[in-house]
Design an enzyme around this catalytic site. Structure first.
Site, mmCIF file in Angstrom:
data_model
loop_
_atom_site.group_PDB
_atom_site.id
_atom_site.type_symbol
_atom_site.label_atom_id
_atom_site.label_comp_id
_atom_site.label_asym_id
_atom_site.label_seq_id
_atom_site.Cartn_x
_atom_site.Cartn_y
_atom_site.Cartn_z
ATOM 1 N N ASP A 110 20.244 -31.443 -39.890
ATOM 2 C CA ASP A 110 21.032 -32.070 -38.829
ATOM 3 C C ASP A 110 22.481 -32.094 -39.278
ATOM 4 O OD1 ASP A 110 18.885 -32.640 -37.093
ATOM 5 O OD2 ASP A 110 18.424 -34.495 -38.156
ATOM 6 N N ASP A 125 18.045 -29.920 -31.180
ATOM 7 C CA ASP A 125 17.864 -31.235 -30.556
ATOM 8 C C ASP A 125 18.600 -31.304 -29.220
ATOM 9 O OD1 ASP A 125 16.472 -32.057 -32.852
ATOM 10 O OD2 ASP A 125 18.280 -32.890 -33.769
#
Length: 151
Positions: A110, A125
């Site tokens: 991330d 995402d």
């Protein structure tokens, strides 16, 4: 069209994650718009908000089922429906993008960090979230169209 969207998302997702992994130290944070948007090299072994940490087999099984359902929907329900094709392509690309990370790294990379306590996320995402939103919008539009045609 759905598969092209999915391939574009997978390519962008994996490229951006590769750039983060090879160019940034874990935990490094680079301001893009100070106090609003940062690049932040982070790893996640769970899902959003840190839930289900370390449950890789759960994610493998669930993602495989989701990918199968999406491919089925693309083949059976999305014909002639551009919005549904785009929505399913985004969800498919996002699911596969994070699945690749879990298979290769046993964690998800991330790197997009916004203000406040919002979770750090990535391209996959984002695609999943937008795809689900478009899927729900498509359901509303189809329902409205069916309601109008029965009048």
């Amino acid at each position: 069209m759905a598969y092209i969207v999915a391939l574009i998302i997978i390519a962008l997702d994996q490229l951006t994650k590769w750039l983060v992994v090879t160019s940034m130290e874990l935990g490094e944070r680079i301001p893009i718009i100070d106090q609003v948007l940062y690049l932040y090299s982070h790893r996640n072994t769970g899902a959003a908000f840190g839930i289900l940490q370390g449950q890789m087999w759960f994610f493998y099984v669930v993602t495989t089922i989701i990918v199968g359902v999406i491919i089925y929907l693309i083949q059976t329900e999305a014909k002639g429906n551009r919005l549904l094709k785009i929505a399913l392509g985004l969800v498919l690309g996002g699911a596969i993008g994070n699945f690749i990370d879990r298979l290769l790294r046993q964690e998800v990379v991330d790197f997009i960090d916004t203000f406040g306590d919002f979770p750090i996320f990535n391209i996959a995402d984002s695609a999943l979230t937008i795809g689900v939103g478009l899927f729900l919008l498509n359901i509303l539009i189809q329902g409205r169209n069916e309601k109008r045609s029965t009048r």
